[in-house]
Design a protein around this motif. Sequence first.
Motif, short mmCIF file in Angstrom:
data_model
loop_
_atom_site.label_atom_id
_atom_site.label_comp_id
_atom_site.label_asym_id
_atom_site.label_seq_id
_atom_site.Cartn_x
_atom_site.Cartn_y
_atom_site.Cartn_z
N GLU A 27 1.15 -1.05 -0.13
CA GLU A 27 -0.67 0.13 -0.39
C GLU A 27 1.29 1.33 -0.16
N HIS A 28 1.80 0.98 0.63
CA HIS A 28 2.90 2.67 1.08
C HIS A 28 3.06 2.52 -0.30
N GLN A 29 3.52 1.85 -1.05
CA GLN A 29 5.06 1.81 -2.44
C GLN A 29 3.58 2.02 -3.27
N ARG A 30 2.01 1.66 -3.27
CA ARG A 30 1.44 1.98 -4.21
C ARG A 30 -0.04 3.40 -3.90
N GLY A 31 1.40 4.28 -2.53
CA GLY A 31 1.57 5.69 -3.02
C GLY A 31 -0.60 5.50 -2.38
N SER A 33 -1.15 5.68 1.33
CA SER A 33 -0.84 6.07 2.36
C SER A 33 -1.05 8.15 2.35
N THR A 34 -1.53 8.57 2.94
CA THR A 34 -1.26 9.53 3.27
C THR A 34 0.28 10.65 3.52
N PHE A 35 0.32 10.14 4.05
CA PHE A 35 2.36 10.58 4.19
C PHE A 35 3.33 9.71 3.90
N THR A 36 2.97 8.47 3.26
CA THR A 36 4.40 7.98 2.09
C THR A 36 4.01 8.48 0.33
N LYS A 37 2.84 8.73 0.30
CA LYS A 37 2.83 8.71 -0.93
C LYS A 37 3.41 9.84 -1.90
N LYS A 38 3.97 10.89 -0.91
CA LYS A 38 4.88 12.31 -1.70
C LYS A 38 6.36 11.97 -1.93
N PHE A 39 6.65 10.43 -1.21
CA PHE A 39 7.68 9.88 -1.59
C PHE A 39 8.06 9.08 -3.26
N SER A 40 9.46 8.84 -3.79
CA SER A 40 8.91 7.68 -5.02
C SER A 40 9.45 6.73 -4.55
N THR A 41 10.75 6.53 -3.31
CA THR A 41 11.05 5.57 -2.86
C THR A 41 11.01 5.21 -1.64
N ILE A 42 11.02 4.44 -1.17
CA ILE A 42 10.38 3.84 0.17
C ILE A 42 10.79 2.37 0.67
N LYS A 43 11.54 2.26 1.07
CA LYS A 43 12.50 1.20 1.67
C LYS A 43 11.54 0.87 2.68
N LEU A 44 11.73 -1.00 3.41
CA LEU A 44 11.53 -1.34 4.66
C LEU A 44 12.99 -1.84 5.03
N VAL A 45 12.96 -0.94 6.23
CA VAL A 45 14.51 -0.84 7.21
C VAL A 45 14.26 -2.00 7.99
N PHE A 46 13.61 -1.64 8.91
CA PHE A 46 13.47 -2.66 10.15
C PHE A 46 11.92 -2.77 10.46
#
Length: 79
Positions: A27-31, A33-46
């Motif tokens: 869902e985050h990667q498809r935009g 999420s209200t907060f993360t939709k403005k970012f082009s790359t999203i990586k799970l780190v923890f």
Amino acid sequence: WNLYILLCDEKTYYVGITNNLKNRIAEHQRGLSTFTKKFSTIKLVFTETHKTKQQAALREKQIKGWSRIKKEKLIKGKL
């Protein structure tokens, strides 16, 4: 329940909880999420696993109050 930290555009950390990590990350990667939709790359780190939603939410609140440096120490396993 899973607590997770995302690194967005290699500069911003996002902390969240979910009971379906794979779907939530998608869902985050498809935009979706209200907060993360403005970012082009999203990586799970923890990730951390918790027995209840309440435990995960308490941990989320705790980590959200931390500095960037403290979050990075947690991610690197130095905390």
